[in-house]
Motif scaffolding. Structure first.
Motif, PDB file in Angstrom:
ATOM      1  N   UNK A   1     -67.802  58.619   0.112  1.00  0.00           N
ATOM      2  CA  UNK A   1     -69.221  58.323  -0.070  1.00  0.00           C
ATOM      3  C   UNK A   1     -70.045  58.890   1.077  1.00  0.00           C
ATOM      4  N   UNK A   2     -71.373  58.868   0.905  1.00  0.00           N
ATOM      5  CA  UNK A   2     -72.251  59.437   1.933  1.00  0.00           C
ATOM      6  C   UNK A   2     -72.303  58.560   3.180  1.00  0.00           C
ATOM      7  N   UNK A   3     -72.499  59.208   4.330  1.00  0.00           N
ATOM      8  CA  UNK A   3     -72.718  58.421   5.554  1.00  0.00           C
ATOM      9  C   UNK A   3     -73.604  59.221   6.495  1.00  0.00           C
ATOM     10  N   UNK A   4     -74.434  58.530   7.222  1.00  0.00           N
ATOM     11  CA  UNK A   4     -75.413  59.193   8.091  1.00  0.00           C
ATOM     12  C   UNK A   4     -74.677  60.078   9.119  1.00  0.00           C
ATOM     13  N   UNK A   5     -75.059  61.359   9.150  1.00  0.00           N
ATOM     14  CA  UNK A   5     -74.418  62.299  10.077  1.00  0.00           C
ATOM     15  C   UNK A   5     -72.929  62.487   9.794  1.00  0.00           C
ATOM     16  N   UNK A   6     -72.493  62.078   8.615  1.00  0.00           N
ATOM     17  CA  UNK A   6     -71.054  62.066   8.262  1.00  0.00           C
ATOM     18  C   UNK A   6     -70.264  61.225   9.271  1.00  0.00           C
ATOM     19  N   UNK A   7     -70.895  60.154   9.711  1.00  0.00           N
ATOM     20  CA  UNK A   7     -70.312  59.332  10.789  1.00  0.00           C
ATOM     21  C   UNK A   7     -69.181  58.420  10.302  1.00  0.00           C
ATOM     22  N   UNK A   8     -69.112  58.170   8.979  1.00  0.00           N
ATOM     23  CA  UNK A   8     -68.024  57.349   8.417  1.00  0.00           C
ATOM     24  C   UNK A   8     -67.784  56.059   9.215  1.00  0.00           C
TER      25      UNK A   8
ATOM     26  N   UNK B   1     -69.132  50.219  12.347  1.00  0.00           N
ATOM     27  CA  UNK B   1     -68.918  50.479  13.774  1.00  0.00           C
ATOM     28  C   UNK B   1     -70.180  51.149  14.330  1.00  0.00           C
ATOM     29  N   UNK B   2     -70.993  50.347  15.010  1.00  0.00           N
ATOM     30  CA  UNK B   2     -72.286  50.854  15.490  1.00  0.00           C
ATOM     31  C   UNK B   2     -72.123  51.706  16.745  1.00  0.00           C
ATOM     32  N   UNK B   3     -70.935  51.685  17.328  1.00  0.00           N
ATOM     33  CA  UNK B   3     -70.733  52.429  18.584  1.00  0.00           C
ATOM     34  C   UNK B   3     -69.876  53.664  18.393  1.00  0.00           C
ATOM     35  N   UNK B   4     -69.510  53.968  17.161  1.00  0.00           N
ATOM     36  CA  UNK B   4     -68.666  55.151  16.972  1.00  0.00           C
ATOM     37  C   UNK B   4     -69.485  56.404  17.296  1.00  0.00           C
ATOM     38  N   UNK B   5     -68.799  57.431  17.779  1.00  0.00           N
ATOM     39  CA  UNK B   5     -69.517  58.652  18.179  1.00  0.00           C
ATOM     40  C   UNK B   5     -69.416  59.743  17.111  1.00  0.00           C
ATOM     41  N   UNK B   6     -68.653  59.496  16.035  1.00  0.00           N
ATOM     42  CA  UNK B   6     -68.581  60.495  14.963  1.00  0.00           C
ATOM     43  C   UNK B   6     -69.992  60.743  14.425  1.00  0.00           C
TER      44      UNK B   6
ATOM     45  N   UNK C   1     -80.064  51.616  11.859  1.00  0.00           N
ATOM     46  CA  UNK C   1     -79.544  50.790  10.756  1.00  0.00           C
ATOM     47  C   UNK C   1     -78.885  51.634   9.665  1.00  0.00           C
ATOM     48  N   UNK C   2     -79.070  52.976   9.737  1.00  0.00           N
ATOM     49  CA  UNK C   2     -78.457  53.826   8.707  1.00  0.00           C
ATOM     50  C   UNK C   2     -76.924  53.767   8.758  1.00  0.00           C
ATOM     51  N   UNK C   3     -76.372  53.371   9.906  1.00  0.00           N
ATOM     52  CA  UNK C   3     -74.900  53.196   9.954  1.00  0.00           C
ATOM     53  C   UNK C   3     -74.497  52.074   8.995  1.00  0.00           C
ATOM     54  N   UNK C   4     -75.234  50.972   9.047  1.00  0.00           N
ATOM     55  CA  UNK C   4     -74.931  49.859   8.125  1.00  0.00           C
ATOM     56  C   UNK C   4     -75.162  50.291   6.681  1.00  0.00           C
ATOM     57  N   UNK C   5     -76.255  51.050   6.451  1.00  0.00           N
ATOM     58  CA  UNK C   5     -76.526  51.508   5.077  1.00  0.00           C
ATOM     59  C   UNK C   5     -75.351  52.347   4.560  1.00  0.00           C
ATOM     60  N   UNK C   6     -74.775  53.166   5.434  1.00  0.00           N
ATOM     61  CA  UNK C   6     -73.667  54.039   5.020  1.00  0.00           C
ATOM     62  C   UNK C   6     -72.476  53.204   4.551  1.00  0.00           C
ATOM     63  N   UNK C   7     -72.238  52.109   5.244  1.00  0.00           N
ATOM     64  CA  UNK C   7     -71.114  51.242   4.858  1.00  0.00           C
ATOM     65  C   UNK C   7     -71.393  50.598   3.493  1.00  0.00           C
ATOM     66  N   UNK C   8     -72.644  50.214   3.277  1.00  0.00           N
ATOM     67  CA  UNK C   8     -73.011  49.640   1.969  1.00  0.00           C
ATOM     68  C   UNK C   8     -72.797  50.677   0.862  1.00  0.00           C
TER      69      UNK C   8
END
Ligand SMILES: Cc1cc2nc3c(=O)[nH]c(=O)nc-3n(C[C@H](O)[C@H](O)[C@H](O)COP(=O)(O)O)c2cc1C
Length: 228
Positions: free
Chosen positions: A63-70, A129-134, A145-152
């Motif tokens: 699925x999609x994730x901001x910056x492909x941060x997964x 994971x709000x602190x991941x560097x990916x 908050x887009x990290x949380x949106x990506x998980x949703x």
């Protein structure tokens, strides 16, 4: 965390190298999948093959994730001790929630079944994971908050993939997130997103349980659209 090296059941995945054509029959089936996806709280006790859940999870992580941060992190809650902690958390949060309603609404709330925690064979607590560097922060600088949106977004993919396999998913949010994170030894920097109950549903339903119980009906799409 679940053993990430566990082999994934890939037999159900498409091996096609060509871009697929999504024909009329597929589009119809996709709409049916949307219509018949449900939040499920009534499960059969039959076990669920962990390989099948892992295969769906692997696809959901496309699925999609901001910056492909997964940033999705999945904690399989398997032991009776960990499950008891989640259940106790739910019971306390649910009692608090009930206290915030009055009169007829409180009576109605008390009658609702708002989790399948007592029976769901598979339970996954999902974190961001709000602190991941990916992804090196791409897209998340002004909107962390887009990290949380990506998980949703991944959870929604999982919801549909599981439904297509005949499995049901129920999202439980009536939980105190800090207590849950501590009880499940979530890592620092992980934000709790939702607790997922997964299993074989007692029955297929076309309409949301909250609609059937007279709590909240579906509304027409026109209500949600604005033009500027
Ligand atoms: C973010 C989120 C949190 C939710 N939390 C709960 C919950 O704690 N308990 C519950 O019974 N349903 C929960 N739900 C499910 C909704 O009640 C359900 O999606 C809605 O009533 C529509 O029904 P449907 O998913 O079957 O279409 C949650 C859904 C979302 C998206």
């Amino acid at each position: 965390m679940q053993d990430g090296n566990q082999p994934v059941n890939t037999q159900r995945l498409s091996q096609s190298k060509e871009p697929p054509e999504f024909d009329t029959a597929f589009r119809r089936a996709l709409r049916d999948l949307m219509r018949w996806r449900r939040d499920v709280r009534h499960f059969r006790a039959d076990p669920v093959d962990r390989g099948l859940v892992m295969a769906c999870l692997e696809e959901a992580c496309k699925g999609p994730s901001v910056g492909n941060s997964q940033p999705w992190r999945f904690v399989f809650v398997d032991t009776p001790e960990a499950r008891a902690k989640v259940k106790a958390n739910f019971e306390s949060a649910n009692a608090d929630a009930l206290g915030s309603y009055h009169g007829e609404k409180a009576e109605r709330y008390a009658r609702l079944k708002l989790s399948g925690l007592d029976i769901a064979p598979v339970q996954i607590a999902v974190f961001a994971d709000l602190e991941s560097t990916e992804g090196a922060g791409l897209g998340a600088r002004t909107m962390p908050e887009t990290k949380a949106y990506s998980v949703v977004a991944a959870i929604q993919c999982l919801w549909l993939l599981l439904r297509a396999e005949g499995l049901g998913l129920g999202w439980v949010s009536i939980l105190e997130p800090d207590r849950l994170s501590a009880d499940l030894a979530a890592e620092p920097g992980w934000r709790f997103i939702g607790h997922l109950c997964i299993g074989w549903p007692e029955e297929a339903q076309e309409h949301p349980e909250l609609e059937r119980e007279g709590w909240q009906a579906r509304l027409p799409v026109e209500r949600f659209v604005k033009e500027v």
